[in-house]
Design a protein around this motif. Structure first.
Motif, PDB file in Angstrom:
ATOM      1  N   ASP A  27       0.845  -1.095  -0.077  1.00 26.21           N
ATOM      2  CA  ASP A  27       0.135  -0.085  -0.015  1.00 26.21           C
ATOM      3  C   ASP A  27       0.942   1.370   0.002  1.00 26.21           C
ATOM      4  N   PHE A  28       2.046   1.360   0.677  1.00 26.59           N
ATOM      5  CA  PHE A  28       3.039   2.278   0.810  1.00 26.59           C
ATOM      6  C   PHE A  28       3.401   2.340  -0.826  1.00 26.59           C
ATOM      7  N   VAL A  29       3.853   1.452  -1.357  1.00 23.98           N
ATOM      8  CA  VAL A  29       4.341   1.576  -2.566  1.00 23.98           C
ATOM      9  C   VAL A  29       3.404   2.269  -3.467  1.00 23.98           C
ATOM     10  N   LEU A  30       2.186   1.498  -3.624  1.00 21.77           N
ATOM     11  CA  LEU A  30       1.099   2.267  -4.379  1.00 21.77           C
ATOM     12  C   LEU A  30       0.887   3.431  -4.278  1.00 21.77           C
ATOM     13  N   ILE A  31       0.936   4.073  -3.130  1.00 21.29           N
ATOM     14  CA  ILE A  31       0.652   5.502  -2.691  1.00 21.29           C
ATOM     15  C   ILE A  31       1.783   6.447  -3.564  1.00 21.29           C
ATOM     16  N   PHE A  32       2.980   5.833  -3.329  1.00 21.36           N
ATOM     17  CA  PHE A  32       4.139   6.381  -3.928  1.00 21.36           C
ATOM     18  C   PHE A  32       4.113   6.448  -5.237  1.00 21.36           C
ATOM     19  N   LEU A  33       3.676   5.282  -5.807  1.00 20.71           N
ATOM     20  CA  LEU A  33       3.465   5.060  -7.409  1.00 20.71           C
ATOM     21  C   LEU A  33       2.566   6.040  -7.964  1.00 20.71           C
ATOM     22  N   MET A  34       1.274   6.290  -7.201  1.00 20.42           N
ATOM     23  CA  MET A  34       0.405   7.198  -7.837  1.00 20.42           C
ATOM     24  C   MET A  34       0.709   8.676  -7.769  1.00 20.42           C
ATOM     25  N   LEU A  35       1.903   8.793  -6.832  1.00 21.14           N
ATOM     26  CA  LEU A  35       2.178  10.564  -6.853  1.00 21.14           C
ATOM     27  C   LEU A  35       3.079  10.664  -8.009  1.00 21.14           C
ATOM     28  N   ILE A  36       3.552   9.570  -8.802  1.00 20.81           N
ATOM     29  CA  ILE A  36       4.436   9.884 -10.016  1.00 20.81           C
ATOM     30  C   ILE A  36       3.831  10.565 -11.016  1.00 20.81           C
ATOM     31  N   PRO A  37       2.595  10.021 -11.499  1.00 22.36           N
ATOM     32  CA  PRO A  37       1.794  10.880 -12.468  1.00 22.36           C
ATOM     33  C   PRO A  37       1.328  12.172 -12.150  1.00 22.36           C
ATOM     34  N   VAL A  38       0.740  12.291 -10.701  1.00 18.96           N
ATOM     35  CA  VAL A  38       0.216  13.415 -10.251  1.00 18.96           C
ATOM     36  C   VAL A  38       1.491  14.581 -10.352  1.00 18.96           C
ATOM     37  N   VAL A  39       2.714  14.125  -9.947  1.00 19.02           N
ATOM     38  CA  VAL A  39       3.887  15.126  -9.866  1.00 19.02           C
ATOM     39  C   VAL A  39       4.129  15.346 -11.453  1.00 19.02           C
ATOM     40  N   ALA A  40       3.985  14.519 -12.375  1.00 21.25           N
ATOM     41  CA  ALA A  40       3.995  14.942 -13.782  1.00 21.25           C
ATOM     42  C   ALA A  40       3.035  15.922 -14.108  1.00 21.25           C
ATOM     43  N   ILE A  41       1.798  15.765 -13.739  1.00 24.44           N
ATOM     44  CA  ILE A  41       0.855  16.875 -13.919  1.00 24.44           C
ATOM     45  C   ILE A  41       1.321  18.315 -13.482  1.00 24.44           C
ATOM     46  N   PHE A  42       1.837  18.290 -12.150  1.00 21.32           N
ATOM     47  CA  PHE A  42       2.050  19.674 -11.484  1.00 21.32           C
ATOM     48  C   PHE A  42       3.395  19.976 -12.189  1.00 21.32           C
ATOM     49  N   ALA A  43       4.441  19.187 -12.622  1.00 15.38           N
ATOM     50  CA  ALA A  43       5.838  19.728 -13.263  1.00 15.38           C
ATOM     51  C   ALA A  43       5.328  20.204 -14.726  1.00 15.38           C
ATOM     52  N   ALA A  44       4.489  19.427 -15.607  1.00 15.17           N
ATOM     53  CA  ALA A  44       4.287  20.036 -16.621  1.00 15.17           C
ATOM     54  C   ALA A  44       3.525  21.295 -16.633  1.00 15.17           C
ATOM     55  N   VAL A  45       2.569  21.475 -15.989  1.00 18.38           N
ATOM     56  CA  VAL A  45       1.917  22.861 -15.789  1.00 18.38           C
ATOM     57  C   VAL A  45       2.837  24.057 -15.145  1.00 18.38           C
ATOM     58  N   LEU A  46       3.642  23.651 -14.181  1.00 17.91           N
ATOM     59  CA  LEU A  46       4.533  24.585 -13.614  1.00 17.91           C
ATOM     60  C   LEU A  46       5.541  25.086 -14.703  1.00 17.91           C
ATOM     61  N   LEU A  47       6.060  24.146 -15.467  1.00 16.09           N
ATOM     62  CA  LEU A  47       7.078  24.263 -16.315  1.00 16.09           C
ATOM     63  C   LEU A  47       6.483  25.181 -17.730  1.00 16.09           C
ATOM     64  N   SER A  48       5.381  24.651 -18.244  1.00 11.80           N
ATOM     65  CA  SER A  48       4.540  25.815 -19.020  1.00 11.80           C
ATOM     66  C   SER A  48       4.450  27.163 -18.570  1.00 11.80           C
ATOM     67  N   LEU A  49       3.721  27.335 -17.589  1.00 15.84           N
ATOM     68  CA  LEU A  49       3.943  28.734 -16.991  1.00 15.84           C
ATOM     69  C   LEU A  49       5.304  29.395 -16.804  1.00 15.84           C
ATOM     70  N   SER A  50       6.083  28.791 -16.339  1.00 11.01           N
ATOM     71  CA  SER A  50       7.419  29.314 -16.334  1.00 11.01           C
ATOM     72  C   SER A  50       8.017  29.823 -17.675  1.00 11.01           C
ATOM     73  N   ILE A  51       7.677  29.084 -18.614  1.00  4.38           N
ATOM     74  CA  ILE A  51       8.235  29.435 -19.897  1.00  4.38           C
ATOM     75  C   ILE A  51       7.603  30.503 -20.515  1.00  4.38           C
ATOM     76  N   TYR A  52       6.411  30.373 -20.334  1.00  7.68           N
ATOM     77  CA  TYR A  52       5.498  31.582 -20.648  1.00  7.68           C
ATOM     78  C   TYR A  52       5.735  32.971 -19.987  1.00  7.68           C
ATOM     79  N   ALA A  53       6.155  32.653 -18.822  1.00  2.00           N
ATOM     80  CA  ALA A  53       6.273  34.132 -17.871  1.00  2.00           C
ATOM     81  C   ALA A  53       7.490  34.875 -18.482  1.00  2.00           C
TER      82      ALA A  53
END
Length: 398
Positions: free
Chosen positions: A282-308
């Motif tokens: 269960d701990f491993v699954l919680i961590f694995l689910m964070l990977i695509p979530v962090v990917a969403i955050f990272a992509a949005v943040l990088l897009s905003l940073s490139i635009y700014a």
């Protein structure tokens, strides 16, 4: 791509400001905030319980028991004389008194013949004052005494008394185990904390890797290199994502460590017992689910940073993202929203629901197919958009 990742990560490690947001802030500030909240809340409750309350009593002659009980506790109550015709609300709002008791003339009559009796308590109950609870302790003692006297007059046995007080009762038989009970209480707050920490940890490096490079004039050097644009984006994207996950893991570990250090032995035993109930899968699954979530955050943040245009402008854009991160978690905490049906496919909300179910031990593992699929699709789409954004000169050099 990996060359860019190593280069950006080395630069982040040399940046004291970034290290502060990624390591020092999670390890010290967040536990300090939680500790301060607990400390001040405990002190506020203690002060409310120990404060000497100024009171007035109208109709004291109708109940010597209550007036005497209040008078016998000078360390808790102090009587103030008032006019019986005064405006009670004004006296309380002006803090002349903390509460006013009004005892009716018919008080003290036979409850068997006249039924229950009521005492009016005037107070300002808008804040943490515990007036009602402290006064109710005295009134409850009197109520218990009247009750016992009435039973004695009727000549009822203890069994008969209990039968009259509670003729029909509903006995609770909870089939949920201890893990499910604890998981229901704290499982919903886990994604709330982790999502914010992942976003917070990724913000500082994201603003620096896009808008920061523009301000320093180093972005042009990267663009004229023979490396493909998508590899540049992926290198920066991996750096931001890794920073977000690292920040979240450091914060959670720090909170757990401080909790073990500051808690009493009984609390440590309960925490250890609860953590032991959660399997490593269960701990491993919680961590694995964070990977695509962090990917969403990272992509949005990088897009905003490139635009700014500037680092400051990037930070202003990123600050508004917290609202959009909190919304899916709040939806997951809403009563009636469960990890079933269409909620399995709603990005971020499904991850928040799944984390709660994993902590409770009631996870339907088939739902992981929908969770990983939907979250991964959104993440890949946002990464593709980020690469597309990075290939536009008019965006890079606004």
């Amino acid at each position: 791509m990996w060359m860019i990742f190593r280069k950006e990560w080395k630069e982040l490690l040399r940046d004291r400001k970034t290290l502060f947001f990624m390591i020092a802030l999670p390890m010290l500030l967040f536990p300090l905030i939680f500790g301060a909240i607990i400390f001040f809340t405990a002190n506020a409750v203690k002060d409310a319980e120990s404060k000497v309350l100024n009171y007035a009593i109208v109709g004291a002659e109708y109940s010597t028991q209550i007036s005497q009980a209040l008078a016998d506790a000078p360390d808790k109550f102090k009587r103030i004389e008032i006019d019986a015709n005064a405006d009670y609300a004004v006296l309380i709002k002006d803090k002349t008194v903390d509460f006013i008791l009004v005892i009716p003339a018919e008080f003290g009559t036979n409850v068997l013949d006249n039924g229950p009796q009521k005492i009016a308590l005037y107070l300002n109950d808008a804040g943490l004052n515990m007036v009602y609870r402290r006064v109710n302790e005295i009134v409850s003692d009197l109520s218990d005494q009247v009750q016992q006297d009435s039973f004695a007059r009727l000549g009822l046995s203890e069994t008969q008394q209990q039968g009259l007080l509670e003729p029909v009762s509903l006995e609770r038989k909870n089939v949920a185990d201890e893990r499910e009970n604890w998981g229901e209480k704290i499982g919903g707050m886990l994604p709330y904390m982790i999502f914010i920490l992942c976003l917070q940890g990724a913000m500082a490096p994201a603003a620096d890797l896009g808008a920061g490079e523009k301000e320093r004039g180093t972005l042009e050097t990267l663009l004229i290199s023979p490396m493909e644009r998508y590899k540049l984006v992926m290198g920066k994207f991996l750096t931001i994502g890794f920073a977000g996950v690292t920040s979240a893991l450091i914060t959670v570990a720090s909170l757990a460590l401080w909790g073990l250090v500051l808690s009493q032995g009984l609390a440590i035993a309960k925490v250890a017992a609860f953590m032991a109930m959660i399997g490593w899968i269960d701990f491993v699954l919680i961590f694995l689910m964070l990977i695509p979530v962090v990917a969403i955050f990272a992509a949005v943040l990088l897009s905003l940073s490139i635009y700014a245009r500037s680092f400051k402008e990037a930070q202003s854009y990123m600050g508004s993202l917290i609202i959009f991160v909190l919304l899916p978690v709040i939806i997951a905490l809403t009563p009636g929203v469960k990890l079933e049906g269409h909620w399995v496919w709603v990005p971020l909300t499904n991850v928040a629901l799944a984390m709660k179910e994993l902590v409770k031990g009631t996870m339907d593992y088939f739902a992981l197919i929908g969770i990983f699929t939907s979250t991964a699709v959104i993440a890949v789409a946002l990464i593709a958009f980020c690469i597309h954004w990075f290939n536009k000169e008019k965006v890079l050099f606004r």
